[in-house]
Design a protein around this motif. Sequence first.
Motif, PDB file in Angstrom:
ATOM      1  N   UNK A  17       0.888  -1.168   0.000  1.00  0.00           N
ATOM      2  CA  UNK A  17       0.000   0.000   0.000  1.00  0.00           C
ATOM      3  C   UNK A  17       0.923   1.214   0.000  1.00  0.00           C
ATOM      4  N   UNK A  18       1.158   1.786  -1.197  1.00  0.00           N
ATOM      5  CA  UNK A  18       2.157   2.844  -1.330  1.00  0.00           C
ATOM      6  C   UNK A  18       1.601   4.159  -0.781  1.00  0.00           C
ATOM      7  N   UNK A  19       2.345   4.773   0.107  1.00  0.00           N
ATOM      8  CA  UNK A  19       1.956   6.069   0.666  1.00  0.00           C
ATOM      9  C   UNK A  19       2.970   7.079   0.181  1.00  0.00           C
ATOM     10  N   UNK A  20       2.520   8.041  -0.616  1.00  0.00           N
ATOM     11  CA  UNK A  20       3.481   8.973  -1.230  1.00  0.00           C
ATOM     12  C   UNK A  20       3.764  10.167  -0.323  1.00  0.00           C
ATOM     13  N   UNK A  21       4.216   9.870   0.913  1.00  0.00           N
ATOM     14  CA  UNK A  21       4.679  10.963   1.767  1.00  0.00           C
ATOM     15  C   UNK A  21       6.006  11.469   1.236  1.00  0.00           C
ATOM     16  N   UNK A  22       6.447  12.578   1.806  1.00  0.00           N
ATOM     17  CA  UNK A  22       7.646  13.227   1.271  1.00  0.00           C
ATOM     18  C   UNK A  22       8.876  12.318   1.279  1.00  0.00           C
ATOM     19  N   UNK A  23       9.152  11.562   2.383  1.00  0.00           N
ATOM     20  CA  UNK A  23      10.329  10.690   2.330  1.00  0.00           C
ATOM     21  C   UNK A  23      10.237   9.694   1.180  1.00  0.00           C
ATOM     22  N   UNK A  24       9.031   9.190   0.918  1.00  0.00           N
ATOM     23  CA  UNK A  24       8.870   8.208  -0.147  1.00  0.00           C
ATOM     24  C   UNK A  24       9.080   8.859  -1.506  1.00  0.00           C
ATOM     25  N   UNK A  25       8.636  10.104  -1.660  1.00  0.00           N
ATOM     26  CA  UNK A  25       8.872  10.809  -2.926  1.00  0.00           C
ATOM     27  C   UNK A  25      10.357  10.916  -3.205  1.00  0.00           C
ATOM     28  N   UNK A  26      11.117  11.320  -2.192  1.00  0.00           N
ATOM     29  CA  UNK A  26      12.561  11.426  -2.361  1.00  0.00           C
ATOM     30  C   UNK A  26      13.166  10.073  -2.702  1.00  0.00           C
ATOM     31  N   UNK A  27      12.696   9.017  -2.011  1.00  0.00           N
ATOM     32  CA  UNK A  27      13.254   7.692  -2.271  1.00  0.00           C
ATOM     33  C   UNK A  27      12.952   7.257  -3.711  1.00  0.00           C
ATOM     34  N   UNK A  28      11.723   7.467  -4.153  1.00  0.00           N
ATOM     35  CA  UNK A  28      11.366   7.054  -5.516  1.00  0.00           C
ATOM     36  C   UNK A  28      12.110   7.890  -6.549  1.00  0.00           C
ATOM     37  N   UNK A  29      12.234   9.188  -6.284  1.00  0.00           N
ATOM     38  CA  UNK A  29      12.988  10.042  -7.200  1.00  0.00           C
ATOM     39  C   UNK A  29      14.417   9.561  -7.319  1.00  0.00           C
ATOM     40  N   UNK A  30      14.988   9.158  -6.171  1.00  0.00           N
ATOM     41  CA  UNK A  30      16.361   8.660  -6.185  1.00  0.00           C
ATOM     42  C   UNK A  30      16.476   7.396  -7.011  1.00  0.00           C
ATOM     43  N   UNK A  31      15.449   6.564  -6.949  1.00  0.00           N
ATOM     44  CA  UNK A  31      15.536   5.339  -7.751  1.00  0.00           C
ATOM     45  C   UNK A  31      15.769   5.688  -9.210  1.00  0.00           C
ATOM     46  N   UNK A  32      15.100   6.733  -9.668  1.00  0.00           N
ATOM     47  CA  UNK A  32      15.291   7.117 -11.067  1.00  0.00           C
ATOM     48  C   UNK A  32      16.684   7.684 -11.287  1.00  0.00           C
ATOM     49  N   UNK A  33      17.053   8.663 -10.470  1.00  0.00           N
ATOM     50  CA  UNK A  33      18.330   9.330 -10.723  1.00  0.00           C
ATOM     51  C   UNK A  33      19.507   8.414 -10.439  1.00  0.00           C
ATOM     52  N   UNK A  34      19.431   7.560  -9.406  1.00  0.00           N
ATOM     53  CA  UNK A  34      20.588   6.715  -9.158  1.00  0.00           C
ATOM     54  C   UNK A  34      20.740   5.646 -10.220  1.00  0.00           C
ATOM     55  N   UNK A  35      19.620   5.156 -10.742  1.00  0.00           N
ATOM     56  CA  UNK A  35      19.756   4.155 -11.812  1.00  0.00           C
ATOM     57  C   UNK A  35      20.469   4.767 -13.013  1.00  0.00           C
TER      58      UNK A  35
END
Lengths: 551, 235, 115
Positions: A345-363
């Motif tokens: 159950x994905x909750x798009x709180x701010x920490x999760x936004x940063x984590x997901x954004x990082x997944x894109x940029x770090x890849x």
Amino acid sequence: MSKTYFDETHCAIGHPKSTFMQWMLTVDHKRIGLMYAAVIFTFFFVAVAVAFTMRLELFSPGQQFLDPDTYNQAFTLHGVIMVFLFIIPGIPAVFGNIVMPLMIGAKDVSFPRLNWFTFWLYIFGALIALSSLWTGNGFADTGWTFYAPYSLNTNTNVITTLVAAFVLGMASILTGLNFLVTIHRLRAPGMDFFKMPLFVWGIYATAWIQLLATPVVGITLILAILEKTFGIGIFDPSKGGDPVLFEHLFWIYSHPAVYLMILPAFGIMSEIIPVFSRREVFGYRTIALSSAAIAGIGYLVWGHHLFTSGMSDLAKVIFSFLTFLVAIPTGIKFYDWVATMYKGKIILSVPMLWALGTMITFVIGGLTGVTIAMVGADIHLQDTYYTVAHFHYAMLGGVVFLFFAGLHYWFPLVTGKMYPEGKAKLAFYLNFIGFNVLWFPMFIAGYLGMPRRYFDYLPEFEIYHRIAFFGAIIFIVGLVYMFYVLIQAWKNGEASGTNPWHATTLEWHLPSSPPPLENHTKVPYVDFRPYEYHHGEPVVKFDYKTMKRID
Amino acid sequence: MSHEYVPEIATSRDGKEHEVQGWQGDFYGGKLGFWLFMLTEVMMFGAMFLVLTYYFSLHHADFLEASSELNRVLGGTNTVILLISALTMGLGLLKMRNGDVKGAKLMIWATILLALIFLGIKAVEWTHEYQHGVFLGLDALQSGNAHSKPLGQILFFGMYFTMTGLHGFHIIIGIGLMLWLLKRINAGKVTTEHHILHFNIALYWDLVHLIWVFVFPYFYMIGAGDIAGGVINAH
Amino acid sequence: MLTNYKTLKAGYYKVLIGLLVLTTVTFVQPHMFLTGHIFATQIFIGLAKAWIILMYYMHLKGEVLIGKTVIFSVALVTFFFLVVVIDVEHFQFKDASYIASHEQSDVSHATSHED
């Protein structure tokens, strides 16, 4: 109102009454981590300002307002501050100190007075580095890599910077040592290694790199100082010395150093993903062991920084192979994180936004690293903007983004307050968009031949520098806005309660928010895994007076 | 104060009590921490040996030639002195553990004395070399002048002064640590029951000895082979 | 008080004798045996001495965790050695390089080079 760690503290020397001296002499890991944060982010903004100056100069070809020598000093200053003063201490110094002992149920690190000493050693090193801005012939102009023979011959303040880097390296070693003994000795009863939170695994693997890799650069810097002072000959070709040896020694540390940067960041990712997917992490053991694997294999790949240096072909092939190998455990982590999110159950709180954004940029950062791990490709791309974009995607879009994610995740823990979600989200988007507009054009520019560390360039590259400049503006606005929102929230924000994210790890099971000086009321017995969720809710519940399980 | 620390007890759900390891009074933690610190010294000196090996590969004959110029008698005497000092340091720790604090202090003084003799002999060696014009900054170790040694020999001597210098620096630190240890013993802070500091300083001294075990043959002995017909016959 | 004080003390002296013997071997080896392989033999003797010192003077015998960390660090340094020495042994530009092209085994003399 119960007392928090802001109200009382333990000191290294005596029992001072003044608040100021209590902060100067505190041995409390939470306060020390906070002080590191204040200093580290100040240095971060100084280095960002230097970078912006460089972007201004590079807006058009030809000289704008910096002369070429000053430009060289600028990128050296930017690199030295970012690498040695910001990102290497970075997450371990801040969250390793504040959060790690809480996560293992300890009352402090194994050597609290050493921790205090280490903080001031770091400050001392930072002051030495910055002092070289105003003495002699100004800051070093060699690049943060100090390659011989130029670093031996230039008359800018190279020795001062080398001394500073040595002192800062000592601080890094002592932090790693402290954390290693802490994790081995102070885990709560019942918490064996495979019940530790993954952030602790990240800090553990990092500490090994801090301990064993840093001394190599320490001695390299000393040898360089001796070379400059006494002319011992080892890096000076006129005496038979080999500058490539300097590169070997320098990168034997500096490559593991990048794993030292990313491993705690991956640890933060591993904490955030399960909480905001409301699920147990997928492949806990694999993620834990992959941290160890990255640390271990990461020691073996340094030669890929030397592909164009005149190294033997045999060595090049060995290093290329090993570099490909080290990408595998990182890939495993990413697959495990995505698998954790699957059917969560994905909750798009701010920490999760940063984590997901990082997944894109770090890849992007990681995959472009694999490109230049190919010897043939690297001959063309080495020392171009492609490399610069690669490591900024990895370090800035990987480590720093996850550092920011950690800031937003543990903000309620450290301060007892909560920030306004809408504003923090806006800050994220400004940062994410600005970052990509700033850095992505550089891949293209580098591929087309734009060299790095160049003060001037051919007109065909102007468009990329222009786009990057506008990205830089957006990005810097985002950075400043993000910190503004957080600082305002600390001053005026709403109280957050002890576990606003309904997380499972021990740092959220404290009796008050902010935490009391002595952390948990009583050290609990740990007979549970770190991420146990059932239907999206944490399984383990505590009575906070006795720290006994009541589920 | 570490002496007044009382460990916490954590109780598991089946009622069993488990003692919580605190950061105070953790002898094994102190030992582990110091060993980890010593590993950093291993990495540091290891990297220096790496530099030495790099140039030994590149300038094999020059290295053997330069090595034969070193004074093996003085170097060898220092090796034996350091060896005996490792014994005295170890015996000092043993006596401390056995309750013989006076004997322990005597042994520490003996170690300090031997360390000073080591430094003295080193000073004699370096003075000899200086008087023969072989020293950092002098012509023989610069390139392109009338007295210049061959490149490999310049590098050998550069590393010789660097490594024996750094090793000597560690000996000086060791002497400082031992003096501090004596002070702490006299103040009653290091006792038979609480002697982690003594334990760790003894470990440190053993490490200093260990480094010399490799420094000595690498610099002094590689050129000890017989010279036949102008060509060094070794390795 | 230690119950086995005398045994432990004797142990220290035994190690001393062992190390003194090995030191004597260090001195005589270049003239007596394996004289064609002085470097390798000297390092081997050094390793033997190091082993004894680590195990008995530094009490590493019986230490599980610390022993593993020592092995890991030494293995790491060994890897660094191997790779760097392999690299320099395969120095591709040896003939053209200033730093590699001046092998001299004669007694030292002035080396002035015009480039």
